[in-house]
Design a protein around this motif. Structure first.
Motif, PDB file in Angstrom:
ATOM      1  N   ILE A  61      61.495   8.936 -87.731  1.00 50.98           N
ATOM      2  CA  ILE A  61      62.870   9.226 -87.309  1.00 50.98           C
ATOM      3  C   ILE A  61      63.622   7.924 -87.054  1.00 50.98           C
ATOM      4  O   ILE A  61      64.777   7.759 -87.467  1.00 50.98           O
ATOM      5  N   LEU A  62      62.950   6.974 -86.377  1.00 54.53           N
ATOM      6  CA  LEU A  62      63.587   5.684 -86.095  1.00 54.53           C
ATOM      7  C   LEU A  62      63.959   4.956 -87.392  1.00 54.53           C
ATOM      8  O   LEU A  62      65.061   4.428 -87.520  1.00 54.53           O
ATOM      9  N   GLN A  73      60.835   3.387 -96.048  1.00 54.01           N
ATOM     10  CA  GLN A  73      59.819   3.268 -94.997  1.00 54.01           C
ATOM     11  C   GLN A  73      59.616   4.619 -94.318  1.00 54.01           C
ATOM     12  O   GLN A  73      58.476   5.028 -94.033  1.00 54.01           O
ATOM     13  N   ALA A  74      60.724   5.312 -94.061  1.00 56.93           N
ATOM     14  CA  ALA A  74      60.646   6.639 -93.438  1.00 56.93           C
ATOM     15  C   ALA A  74      59.865   7.603 -94.322  1.00 56.93           C
ATOM     16  O   ALA A  74      59.006   8.358 -93.831  1.00 56.93           O
ATOM     17  N   ASN A 107      55.061  10.898 -95.606  1.00 50.02           N
ATOM     18  CA  ASN A 107      53.932  11.251 -96.478  1.00 50.02           C
ATOM     19  C   ASN A 107      52.595  11.055 -95.777  1.00 50.02           C
ATOM     20  O   ASN A 107      51.669  11.860 -95.953  1.00 50.02           O
ATOM     21  N   LEU A 108      52.503  10.005 -94.972  1.00 48.71           N
ATOM     22  CA  LEU A 108      51.279   9.760 -94.208  1.00 48.71           C
ATOM     23  C   LEU A 108      51.070  10.868 -93.172  1.00 48.71           C
ATOM     24  O   LEU A 108      49.964  11.394 -93.013  1.00 48.71           O
ATOM     25  N   SER A 109      52.155  11.238 -92.499  1.00 52.49           N
ATOM     26  CA  SER A 109      52.090  12.322 -91.522  1.00 52.49           C
ATOM     27  C   SER A 109      51.718  13.642 -92.191  1.00 52.49           C
ATOM     28  O   SER A 109      50.943  14.431 -91.651  1.00 52.49           O
ATOM     29  N   LEU A 110      52.246  13.866 -93.397  1.00 54.49           N
ATOM     30  CA  LEU A 110      51.950  15.088 -94.148  1.00 54.49           C
ATOM     31  C   LEU A 110      50.465  15.175 -94.464  1.00 54.49           C
ATOM     32  O   LEU A 110      49.833  16.230 -94.306  1.00 54.49           O
ATOM     33  N   GLU A 111      49.895  14.051 -94.869  1.00 59.38           N
ATOM     34  CA  GLU A 111      48.464  14.014 -95.222  1.00 59.38           C
ATOM     35  C   GLU A 111      47.613  14.343 -94.003  1.00 59.38           C
ATOM     36  O   GLU A 111      46.654  15.122 -94.093  1.00 59.38           O
ATOM     37  N   ILE A 112      48.007  13.800 -92.825  1.00 60.76           N
ATOM     38  CA  ILE A 112      47.242  14.049 -91.596  1.00 60.76           C
ATOM     39  C   ILE A 112      47.382  15.506 -91.161  1.00 60.76           C
ATOM     40  O   ILE A 112      46.396  16.163 -90.831  1.00 60.76           O
ATOM     41  N   SER A 113      48.611  16.023 -91.170  1.00 59.28           N
ATOM     42  CA  SER A 113      48.821  17.404 -90.711  1.00 59.28           C
ATOM     43  C   SER A 113      48.113  18.403 -91.619  1.00 59.28           C
ATOM     44  O   SER A 113      47.608  19.429 -91.150  1.00 59.28           O
ATOM     45  N   GLN A 114      48.024  18.101 -92.929  1.00 57.65           N
ATOM     46  CA  GLN A 114      47.280  18.975 -93.839  1.00 57.65           C
ATOM     47  C   GLN A 114      45.787  18.910 -93.535  1.00 57.65           C
ATOM     48  O   GLN A 114      45.093  19.923 -93.568  1.00 57.65           O
ATOM     49  N   MET A 136      57.446  21.178 -91.098  1.00 56.60           N
ATOM     50  CA  MET A 136      58.582  20.366 -90.668  1.00 56.60           C
ATOM     51  C   MET A 136      58.692  19.098 -91.517  1.00 56.60           C
ATOM     52  O   MET A 136      59.782  18.684 -91.913  1.00 56.60           O
ATOM     53  N   THR A 137      57.539  18.497 -91.814  1.00 53.93           N
ATOM     54  CA  THR A 137      57.522  17.267 -92.612  1.00 53.93           C
ATOM     55  C   THR A 137      57.962  17.541 -94.052  1.00 53.93           C
ATOM     56  O   THR A 137      58.752  16.787 -94.626  1.00 53.93           O
ATOM     57  N   LEU A 138      57.452  18.633 -94.627  1.00 53.18           N
ATOM     58  CA  LEU A 138      57.859  19.010 -95.991  1.00 53.18           C
ATOM     59  C   LEU A 138      59.366  19.241 -96.057  1.00 53.18           C
ATOM     60  O   LEU A 138      60.034  18.816 -97.010  1.00 53.18           O
ATOM     61  N   ARG A 139      59.873  19.918 -95.043  1.00 55.95           N
ATOM     62  CA  ARG A 139      61.314  20.203 -95.016  1.00 55.95           C
ATOM     63  C   ARG A 139      62.127  18.921 -94.952  1.00 55.95           C
ATOM     64  O   ARG A 139      63.126  18.768 -95.657  1.00 55.95           O
ATOM     65  N   ARG A 140      61.693  17.987 -94.089  1.00 54.29           N
ATOM     66  CA  ARG A 140      62.428  16.717 -93.951  1.00 54.29           C
ATOM     67  C   ARG A 140      62.339  15.884 -95.229  1.00 54.29           C
ATOM     68  O   ARG A 140      63.319  15.273 -95.650  1.00 54.29           O
TER      69      ARG A 140
END
Length: 371
Positions: A287-288, A297-298, A303-310, A320-324
């Protein structure tokens, strides 16, 4: 010997072995008519069942122990068992029963002159009334406990009660009074070296100063707390403090400082394997970067967050990550990529029967029509 062995095995966490030994001890005590031994063993068995979460069984055993202690006049045994029972009833949400037991305990402690135990019971009873929202009753009991602790020079008890009083005044919106009480508690904890008490009080004070808008004072307290956590090696405490500190800097608009703290927190979470913490930190970081206009960078962080949440099955975070990511791709005119993100997001939201399903589906249809 069997009773003592039971205690040893219970302390080792070998519960089944401890229960077997207690039952053997109980059988012998019943055979020889040692009623005090029976009461003591029933008490220990009840503690084991409490720790196992078998609350009704624990209460039955405590009551058997209590009945014997009352019959033989074992006042210390009665007080100890009432203490355990009142905690169980409070945890079960049977507050009135817990209060009745606290009052029984208080009467016993007053009668036998157990002043410190009386102060502790008043403090615990005040906690119950505070949770019930009966603030004036809680304040009266805390002040009674405080008076006894002052009289007996029980500084640790005094610090704990001042801390709880600070909590109540903070909730009442009497911030100046709350800060004064927290500072009194802090001064005692610093004097006696109660590091956990210091950390807890600093936490409350920094929240009050942050809510007052005195951000620099809040930051100073966060840094004090951080120094303590680093000294005692409280890694989770460090991560938590960094998390709150970085939010303050972000709200101040000092984005680079906030990002540096996020990265520190991220390094700790990676070291201790706190996957949920990593996911949360990545969420804040992206977000920052997005707000700074550093979109690439965002996206990398998303994508890194998506990999972890999956990987950990955090479906809502994943959605939420896919939507963003879909929104960012759409803003960049990459419609095919936007569809590849929003399509699975829409499917998950529909499966979850989320109220957001309709808006994502509408966005997806709009992109498909326009692409």
């Amino acid at each position: 010997m069997l009773h003592q062995l039971g205690i040893l095995y219970a302390n080792k966490g070998e519960v089944d072995q401890a229960i077997a030994l207690y039952n053997q001890s109980l059988e012998i005590n019943e055979r020889i008519g040692n009623v005090q031994g029976i009461a003591a063993t029933l008490h220990q068995l009840a503690i084991i069942y409490t720790n196992k979460g078998e609350v009704d069984q624990a209460i039955a055993l405590f009551n058997q122990s209590l009945e014997i202690d009352e019959r033989i006049g074992n006042v210390q045994g009665i007080a100890g068992t009432l203490h355990e029972l009142r905690i169980l009833y409070a945890n079960k949400g049977e507050v009135d029963q817990a209060i009745a037991l606290f009052n029984q305990s208080l009467e016993i402690f007053e009668r036998i002159g157990y002043i410190k135990s009386q102060a502790d019971a008043l403090h615990s009873l005040a906690n119950i009334y505070a949770k019930k929202g009966e603030v004036e009753k809680a304040l009266a009991l805390y002040n009674q406990s405080l008076e006894i602790n002052d009289r007996t020079d029980n500084v640790q008890g005094k610090a704990a009660t001042l801390y709880c009083l600070g909590h109540i005044y903070a909730k009442k919106g009497e911030i100046k009074e709350a800060i004064a009480l927290f500072n009194q508690s802090l001064e005692i904890d610093e004097r006696i070296g109660n590091v956990q008490g210091i950390a807890g009080t600093l936490h409350e004070l920094r929240i009050l100063y942050a809510n007052k808008g005195e951000v620099d004072q809040a930051i100073a307290l966060f840094n004090q707390s951080l120094e303590i956590d680093e000294r005692i090696g409280n890694v989770q405490g460090i991560a938590g403090t960094l998390h709150e500190l970085r939010i303050l800097y972000a709200n101040k608009g000092e984005v680079d400082q906030a990002i540096a703290l996020f990265n520190q927190s991220l390094e700790i979470d990676e070291r201790i394997g706190n996957v949920q913490g990593i996911a949360g930190t990545l969420h804040e970081l992206r977000i920052l970067y997005a707000n700074k206009g550093e979109v690439d960078q965002a996206i990398a962080l998303y994508n890194l967050s998506l990999e972890i949440s999956q990987r950990i099955g955090a479906v809502r975070t994943q959605t939420m990550t896919l939507r963003r990511l879909g929104d960012l791709a759409q803003q960049q005119g990459e419609y095919t990529k936007a569809i590849s993100y929003l399509q699975p997001a829409s499917e998950i939201l529909q499966r979850l029967q989320s109220p957001h399903a309709e808006s994502v589906s509408a966005s997806l249809d709009r992109i498909i029509r326009n692409s």
